[in-house]
Scaffold this active site. Structure first.
Site: not given
Length: 333
Positions: A85-87, A90
């Site tokens: 999700f965070c990859v 960003h």
């Protein structure tokens, strides 16, 4: 539309009041995404939500240094923590900075062609491993260290919360996997991302947090970090003393590795609180419905679950922070 929330039912942002409403207002102004699920999921615990936002705002958004560099550091952290999700988030935010080629390079899992970019990305990933050789020297000016360190620690916390409490899909149907969608999503927040607001607004949402650690001395990052430490540590009250000792001792000896599937040190579901806290710290992506059900009794509200996950997540952050090789501008002058 499927809910991104795995185990909680946050109140709709439009009904927010007080500190929670203040976070949503700042998210809209400074992040470009008013209802970011990353923070909505923390809304049952307003103090925790506000301090997590303050640390991200004061480091990634308002802190010294380039937004591209700090996004790369956060991406490196997210890859190391196995947080898709965070990859994806960003990667899209790198598109928002205007460096579309760099965004697609990292989306493929390739190393950036620019040596400085590559070093910052590697530094971010290395922060998961206490004492890693790649952590020194800094791949950024020492004067920018508070913002970069604050960004890394912010996302060590956020990654764990996201992996524990949200689904892996950033957009419905995993639409962010398409290059055109990534680029379009980045462009939609480009104006906000390319503007660096003045430091300090995040601290207005906090209750006298204190100055914070030495590595952030004299910056707004320090008080934000101190506030998150205090808010997250409140979750230890959900565990008995034996479980708190187990969490502390496990994290004290942690070397940054991902636990094996046959994790001998992980308690079974007869100690559900300790099990959830340790999973949140070291392998939040392995938290299951059965783990949450085993712990959650009628007295355990969403507020309690968010605080227990935050306690485990920050136990890992604390271990990482304590092992960072810190240099200050005064030491290099």
């Amino acid at each position: 539309m499927p809910s991104p929330f795995r185990y909680t039912t946050p109140s709709p942002p439009r009904s927010a009041t007080g500190r929670v409403a203040g976070v949503y207002a700042q998210l809209a102004d400074d992040f470009g995404i008013e209802r970011a699920a990353t923070f909505v999921v923390l809304s049952p615990a307003p103090g925790l939500m506000a301090s997590a936002w303050a640390l991200m705002r004061e480091s990634l958004i308002a802190g010294e240094g380039s937004r591209t560099g700090k996004e790369l550091a956060a991406l490196g952290v997210s890859v190391a923590n196995r947080c898709p999700f965070c990859v994806d988030a960003h990667t899209m935010l790198l598109h928002a900075t205007g460096d579309h080629r760099l965004a697609e390079t990292v989306a493929r899992g390739d190393t950036p062609a620019d040596e400085e970019h590559a070093r910052v990305l590697a530094w971010g990933g290395a922060t998961r491993t206490p004492g890693a050789l790649e952590l020194a020297p800094y791949p950024f000016p020492v004067a920018h260290a508070p913002a970069y360190i604050g960004t890394a620690l912010s996302f060590h916390f956020i990654n764990r919360v996201v992996s524990a409490l949200l689904t892996e899909s950033l957009l419905p149907g995993n639409a962010q996997r398409f290059r055109a969608v990534r680029s379009l999503a980045g462009r939609s927040v480009a104006r906000t991302v390319r503007r660096r607001p003045a430091p300090g607004a995040g601290l207005e949402l906090l209750d006298d947090p204190g100055p914070g650690p030495d590595w952030a001395r004299g910056t707004t990052v320090g008080p934000a970090y101190a506030a998150l430490r205090a808010a997250a540590t409140e979750g230890e009250g959900l565990l008995d003393e034996a479980d708190r000792i187990l969490v502390r001792e496990t994290l004290r000896d942690w070397d940054g590795s991902h636990p094996p599937l046959a994790w001998d040190g992980l308690p079974d579901r007869s100690r559900p609180g300790a099990r959830l806290a340790l999973l949140a710290a070291l392998a939040p992506y392995r938290i299951t419905d059965e783990d949450v059900t085993a712990w959650r009794k009628p007295i355990h509200t969403d507020h309690c679950l968010v605080h227990l996950v935050a306690y485990g997540a920050f136990a890992a952050v604390d271990r990482i922070e304590s092992a960072l090789p810190v240099r200050t501008a005064e030491e290099t002058s």
